[in-house]
Design a protein around this motif. Structure first.
Motif, mmCIF file in Angstrom:
data_model
loop_
_atom_site.group_PDB
_atom_site.id
_atom_site.type_symbol
_atom_site.label_atom_id
_atom_site.label_comp_id
_atom_site.label_asym_id
_atom_site.label_seq_id
_atom_site.Cartn_x
_atom_site.Cartn_y
_atom_site.Cartn_z
ATOM 1 N N THR A 27 0.838 -1.216 0.000
ATOM 2 C CA THR A 27 0.000 0.000 0.000
ATOM 3 C C THR A 27 0.862 1.252 0.000
ATOM 4 O OG1 THR A 27 -1.711 -1.227 1.192
ATOM 5 C CG2 THR A 27 -1.897 1.171 1.190
ATOM 6 N N GLU A 31 0.803 4.052 -2.898
ATOM 7 C CA GLU A 31 0.556 5.478 -2.621
ATOM 8 C C GLU A 31 1.728 6.350 -3.075
ATOM 9 O OE1 GLU A 31 -1.950 7.223 -1.972
ATOM 10 O OE2 GLU A 31 -3.391 5.737 -1.298
ATOM 11 N N ASN A 36 -0.423 10.977 -4.715
ATOM 12 C CA ASN A 36 -1.616 11.635 -4.172
ATOM 13 C C ASN A 36 -2.674 11.953 -5.232
ATOM 14 O OD1 ASN A 36 -3.090 12.406 -1.925
ATOM 15 N ND2 ASN A 36 -2.430 14.534 -2.064
ATOM 16 N N ARG A 40 -5.384 9.829 -1.628
ATOM 17 C CA ARG A 40 -5.105 8.826 -0.586
ATOM 18 C C ARG A 40 -6.251 7.839 -0.360
ATOM 19 N NH1 ARG A 40 -0.125 9.622 -1.127
ATOM 20 N NH2 ARG A 40 0.823 11.436 -0.217
ATOM 21 N N GLY A 43 -4.993 4.234 0.051
ATOM 22 C CA GLY A 43 -4.406 4.050 1.383
ATOM 23 C C GLY A 43 -5.455 3.944 2.469
#
Length: 196
Positions: A27, A31, A36, A40, A43
Motif C-alpha cells: 500500500t 501510494e 496523491n 489517498r 491508502g
C-alpha cells in the motif's frame, strides 16, 4: 485437541501478522507511485482492511493465551518443512536484492516493482508444493500474471511507469489481503472447533 487448536491459531496469527506487514508495504508503494492523485483513497480503503486484520490478530492472540500449553514435539518432517520454508524465503530475498542491483546497474530501475512482484509471485509455487496448499498456487498465478503484465506495459510504454507500478502494487496488496482473509477464516474455524 487443544494442541491442534493452539497450533492452528498460531499459524493464523503468524500468517496474519505477515500479511499485515506485506499489505502495508504494498500500500505504501502504491501510494508513493500514485503521488496523491487518488487523494489517498487507496491508502484509506486498504488501511481499513488492515485495521480489520489487526482486530483479528489481537483476537487470535488473546484466544491463544486461554488455550493451555501442551508438550509439543516437532516431527522430523515438520523440521524439514521449516528448513525448506526458510530456504524459500531466503532465496526470495536474495532474488529481490539481485534484481534491484542488476536493474540499477543496467539503468532500468523503472522495472524493479514488476520484478519484485514477479519474484514474490514465483515464491508461492514452491510454498504451495511444500505445504500442499492450492491457495498458494492461485496467489502465485495472480501475482506473477500481474507482474508480467506490468513489465509488458512499462516496456511498451503503454502508460506511465508510476501508474503501472501503482497498479501492480495495488494488485499485490489484493493478493496479501486475500491471504489475510484466508488466515482469518482458518483462525476462526480453529476457535469454533475448540468451543464444540
Amino acid at each position: 485437541m487443544e494442541l491442534n487448536v493452539k497450533k492452528e491459531v498460531e499459524k493464523a496469527i503468524g500468517g496474519l501478522f505477515f500479511m499485515i506487514i506485506n499489505t502495508v508495504i504494498w500500500t505504501l508503494i502504491a501510494e508513493y507511485y500514485l503521488e496523491n492523485k487518488d487523494n489517498r483513497i487507496v491508502g484509506v480503503l486498504i488501511g481499513l482492511v488492515i485495521l480489520v486484520f489487526l482486530f483479528f490478530y489481537v483476537r487470535f492472540t488473546k484466544f491463544q493465551k486461554t488455550v493451555p500449553d501442551a508438550i509439543e514435539t516437532q516431527t522430523q518432517e515438520e523440521e524439514q518443512k521449516d528448513k525448506r520454508f526458510l530456504w524459500i524465503f531466503g532465496l526470495e530475498g536474495l532474488g529481490i536484492f539481485l534484481a534491484k542491483n542488476i536493474l540499477v546497474n543496467i539503468n532500468h530501475n523503472e522495472l524493479f516493482i514488476p520484478f519484485f512482484a514477479l519474484i514474490v509471485g514465483l515464491h508461492f509455487f514452491p510454498l504451495g508444493k511444500l505445504f500442499k496448499r492450492k491457495f498458494d498456487y492461485y496467489m502465485g498465478i495472480w501475482t506473477s500474471t500481474v507482474a508480467i503484465i506490468g513489465l509488458y506495459v512499462i516496456i511498451q510504454k503503454i502508460t506511465t511507469v508510476n501508474f503501472a507500478n501503482a497498479i501492480i502494487s495495488i494488485c499485490c496488496a489484493v493478493s496479501t489481503i486475500g491471504y489475510g482473509v484466508k488466515m482469518i477464516v482458518s483462525g476462526q474455524k480453529a476457535i469454533r472447533n475448540n468451543v464444540k
